[in-house]
Motif scaffolding. Sequence first.
Motif, mmCIF file in Angstrom:
data_model
loop_
_atom_site.group_PDB
_atom_site.id
_atom_site.type_symbol
_atom_site.label_atom_id
_atom_site.label_comp_id
_atom_site.label_asym_id
_atom_site.label_seq_id
_atom_site.Cartn_x
_atom_site.Cartn_y
_atom_site.Cartn_z
ATOM 1 N N VAL A 110 -46.140 -3.756 -141.628
ATOM 2 C CA VAL A 110 -46.830 -2.516 -140.417
ATOM 3 C C VAL A 110 -47.386 -1.199 -141.699
ATOM 4 N N VAL A 111 -46.527 -1.255 -142.591
ATOM 5 C CA VAL A 111 -47.237 -0.219 -143.756
ATOM 6 C C VAL A 111 -48.480 -0.857 -144.511
ATOM 7 N N LEU B 134 -63.384 1.247 -155.902
ATOM 8 C CA LEU B 134 -63.493 2.440 -155.770
ATOM 9 C C LEU B 134 -63.435 2.983 -154.994
ATOM 10 N N LEU B 135 -64.249 1.980 -154.149
ATOM 11 C CA LEU B 135 -64.183 3.675 -152.350
ATOM 12 C C LEU B 135 -63.164 3.181 -151.824
ATOM 13 N N LEU B 136 -62.880 2.072 -151.704
ATOM 14 C CA LEU B 136 -62.331 1.235 -150.753
ATOM 15 C C LEU B 136 -60.808 1.453 -151.386
ATOM 16 N N ALA B 137 -60.591 1.153 -152.678
ATOM 17 C CA ALA B 137 -58.773 1.482 -153.045
ATOM 18 C C ALA B 137 -58.057 2.505 -151.975
ATOM 19 N N PRO B 138 -58.612 4.121 -151.399
ATOM 20 C CA PRO B 138 -58.165 4.641 -151.046
ATOM 21 C C PRO B 138 -57.780 4.314 -149.421
ATOM 22 N N ALA B 139 -56.808 4.598 -149.010
ATOM 23 C CA ALA B 139 -55.843 4.573 -147.365
ATOM 24 C C ALA B 139 -57.498 5.228 -146.847
ATOM 25 N N GLY B 140 -57.325 4.785 -145.372
ATOM 26 C CA GLY B 140 -57.563 6.161 -144.599
ATOM 27 C C GLY B 140 -57.632 6.009 -142.951
ATOM 28 N N GLU B 141 -58.007 6.549 -142.053
ATOM 29 C CA GLU B 141 -58.070 7.764 -140.901
ATOM 30 C C GLU B 141 -57.372 6.815 -139.996
ATOM 31 N N PHE B 142 -57.082 5.254 -140.017
ATOM 32 C CA PHE B 142 -56.046 4.755 -138.923
ATOM 33 C C PHE B 142 -54.712 4.257 -139.468
ATOM 34 N N ALA B 143 -54.712 4.560 -140.914
ATOM 35 C CA ALA B 143 -53.355 4.726 -141.114
ATOM 36 C C ALA B 143 -52.346 5.235 -140.300
ATOM 37 N N PHE B 144 -52.986 6.668 -140.116
ATOM 38 C CA PHE B 144 -52.475 7.564 -138.836
ATOM 39 C C PHE B 144 -51.764 7.142 -138.333
ATOM 40 N N VAL B 145 -52.867 6.552 -137.530
ATOM 41 C CA VAL B 145 -52.490 6.061 -135.931
ATOM 42 C C VAL B 145 -51.536 4.835 -135.773
ATOM 43 N N VAL B 146 -51.930 4.055 -136.914
ATOM 44 C CA VAL B 146 -51.478 3.173 -136.828
ATOM 45 C C VAL B 146 -49.791 3.474 -137.482
ATOM 46 N N MET B 147 -49.312 4.363 -138.558
ATOM 47 C CA MET B 147 -48.012 4.584 -138.537
ATOM 48 C C MET B 147 -47.357 5.733 -137.108
ATOM 49 N N ALA B 148 -47.771 6.343 -136.335
ATOM 50 C CA ALA B 148 -47.552 7.016 -135.414
ATOM 51 C C ALA B 148 -47.061 6.074 -134.401
ATOM 52 N N ALA B 149 -47.957 5.613 -134.069
ATOM 53 C CA ALA B 149 -47.908 3.839 -133.078
ATOM 54 C C ALA B 149 -46.335 3.075 -133.333
ATOM 55 N N ALA B 150 -46.674 2.711 -134.777
ATOM 56 C CA ALA B 150 -45.219 2.150 -135.032
ATOM 57 C C ALA B 150 -44.129 2.700 -135.604
ATOM 58 N N THR B 151 -44.063 4.561 -135.449
ATOM 59 C CA THR B 151 -42.566 5.384 -135.204
ATOM 60 C C THR B 151 -42.352 5.509 -133.818
ATOM 61 N N VAL C 268 -41.039 1.119 -137.380
ATOM 62 C CA VAL C 268 -40.842 1.584 -138.369
ATOM 63 C C VAL C 268 -40.172 3.390 -138.399
ATOM 64 N N GLY C 269 -39.051 4.120 -139.294
ATOM 65 C CA GLY C 269 -38.834 4.569 -138.918
ATOM 66 C C GLY C 269 -39.026 5.878 -140.145
ATOM 67 N N THR C 270 -38.321 7.351 -139.948
ATOM 68 C CA THR C 270 -39.296 8.621 -140.339
ATOM 69 C C THR C 270 -38.776 8.193 -141.719
ATOM 70 N N GLY C 271 -37.869 7.605 -141.904
ATOM 71 C CA GLY C 271 -37.732 8.231 -143.764
ATOM 72 C C GLY C 271 -38.750 7.522 -144.705
ATOM 73 N N VAL C 272 -39.494 6.593 -144.016
ATOM 74 C CA VAL C 272 -40.748 5.919 -144.718
ATOM 75 C C VAL C 272 -41.735 6.107 -144.291
ATOM 76 N N ALA C 273 -42.071 6.309 -142.790
ATOM 77 C CA ALA C 273 -43.134 7.271 -142.611
ATOM 78 C C ALA C 273 -43.607 8.199 -142.711
ATOM 79 N N THR C 274 -43.117 9.011 -143.292
ATOM 80 C CA THR C 274 -43.285 10.557 -144.262
ATOM 81 C C THR C 274 -44.017 10.504 -144.979
ATOM 82 N N PRO C 275 -43.024 9.705 -146.047
ATOM 83 C CA PRO C 275 -44.044 9.310 -147.456
ATOM 84 C C PRO C 275 -45.199 8.626 -147.154
ATOM 85 N N VAL C 276 -45.497 7.147 -146.659
ATOM 86 C CA VAL C 276 -46.779 6.609 -146.387
ATOM 87 C C VAL C 276 -47.498 7.731 -146.707
#
Length: 580
Positions: free
Chosen positions: A136-137, A349-366, A371-379
């Motif tokens: 998921v991450v 170099l434009l595509l290398a960083p993560a995006g806004e959907f990472a927050f959406v996916v991690m919130a749904a997974a948590t 995904v536990g908070t111990g993994v979600a927080t640093p991600v």
Amino acid sequence: MGHESTGEQAIFLKDVLVFLFAAGVIVPAFRALKLPAVAGFLIAGILLGPHGLGTFEHLWGPLQFITVSEPEAAAPFAELGILFLLFLLGLELSFRNLWQMKRIVFGAGGMQAILSAVLIGLLLWSFGVPATAAAVVGLALALSSTAIVMQVLTSEHRAAGPAGRTALGVLLFQDILVAPILIFVSFLAPANDADIASSIVRALVEGLIAVVLIVGVGRFVLQYVFRLAARTGGRDFLMALTLFVVIGAAVITASAGLSVALGAFLAGLVLGETEFRHQTEVDLDPFKGLLLGIFFMTVGMSIDLATVVDLAPVVLGGLAGLMILKMVVSWVACRIFAGPAPLATEASLLLAPAGEFAFVVMAAATAAGVVGTGVATPVTAIAGLSMFLIPLTSRIGVQIAKRMKTPASDKMPAQSFAEQEGHVVIAGFGRVGRAIARILDEEHANIVILDRNFQSVQQGRAEGWQISLGDAARKEMLEVSGAAGASLFVVTVDDPVSAERMVRAIRSIRPNVPIFARARDAEHGKTLRQAGASFVIPDAIEAGLQLAGRALEEFGYPVETVRDKLGAERDEAYRKASES
């Protein structure tokens, strides 16, 4: 209850004032320091958010009046900014141009997203993260930021260039992936016993129905509804109808489990085929800028500085690993499917960083317990910090690409451009050809020019243009210009016979490529269309429009009103000319 409601309203209004203060004072101050607007909003979000100055409220009470207490209340406005950005990008493209990008969308986009997700997941699994959480991450971090990347490209006038089109193609594929990723996350939930195959099939069917509905209604209904609103209500009704179309298309795709940004983009593609395109761009641009600023501030507020400090080795190491891995994968994907090394470098170099959907996916997974908070927080911290770096990586990419393109010596560039791809070929380097070349060059388009006049070629080469001496009516000269890989041809010569020969020669070797041509009058335009030109611009139409515009200004009409009227009249005149 009444007191609680009043207190909530007071907090909301206070947060609105903080947002407006940041947009009207802090960000312009950063701009005065030559800092991009996106970076300004991100920094303002970090400073004014609950993880910035908000952490010191208990030490000094008045800080609560200059910090945002409830960032989640701004989420709907931030999402509107993303919708407007994608809608306006859709206006700039067309279905034909999008189909021409299919190699980038499905080739480069598919390879970048899938390979990045697999490698990130395997790397996390090797460090002891459970397999499901690692998967998921990996999917979450494989996605890039549509909102920030396209805003940076638009503000720097690079969205229409090769790197901008490549980045957009990859980002569109990533937007399509959001729905399957969220379905996958829900299937992994411990309490879920649904059949993943049937869920995916249902999602695909619903998504296809949503896309067909948006495109079908847009193609056969939208233009007539806009014309009715224009005749009966003017700009106020058109603005309301535009907002309805943007949000309505987003609701349709969201209901089908797709990205809301994809719906807005499709709505822009459809409306871009009508004569209301120019007025819509002018009306929505200020809203887009302000609402996107709110989105960027919410991203900044999501970065917990205390977490970054506490988990500094993990966060910073993960950030470096993510950037390097995605940059390498994106470079390979863009190099294979999109173009030469400088383009691949700039896009990666434009595509290398993560995006806004990472927050959406991690919130749904948590929430699903995957995904536990111990993994979600640093991600989430890694994702937020990487998005903060996009303006910087963008500038680094431009500088590296320029150095890669620069010859080692001051010698003249080679006469042959046969190996180039994705460029624009301009036939004729007179006043019209020069004007077109300057405008396209400002948008970082790759341009190759052919001209029969030796002095024009000599002067153009001295100025650094990619120009060769030759007649574009000869197939061998078209081959020298890289006709096989060109994305667009523009014929600007004013000699009717030569222009017709050039159009026929181009069409004979590239049956489907767009050809724009300059015509003396409507009759000459008809001849060029019969020869194979895709779009013809008669000089007489532009002369009449410019004179009419100057007359309206003389009568006291505002400049913006004149521009809107000329835009609508221009679209209508060209539509009638193409039908004659």
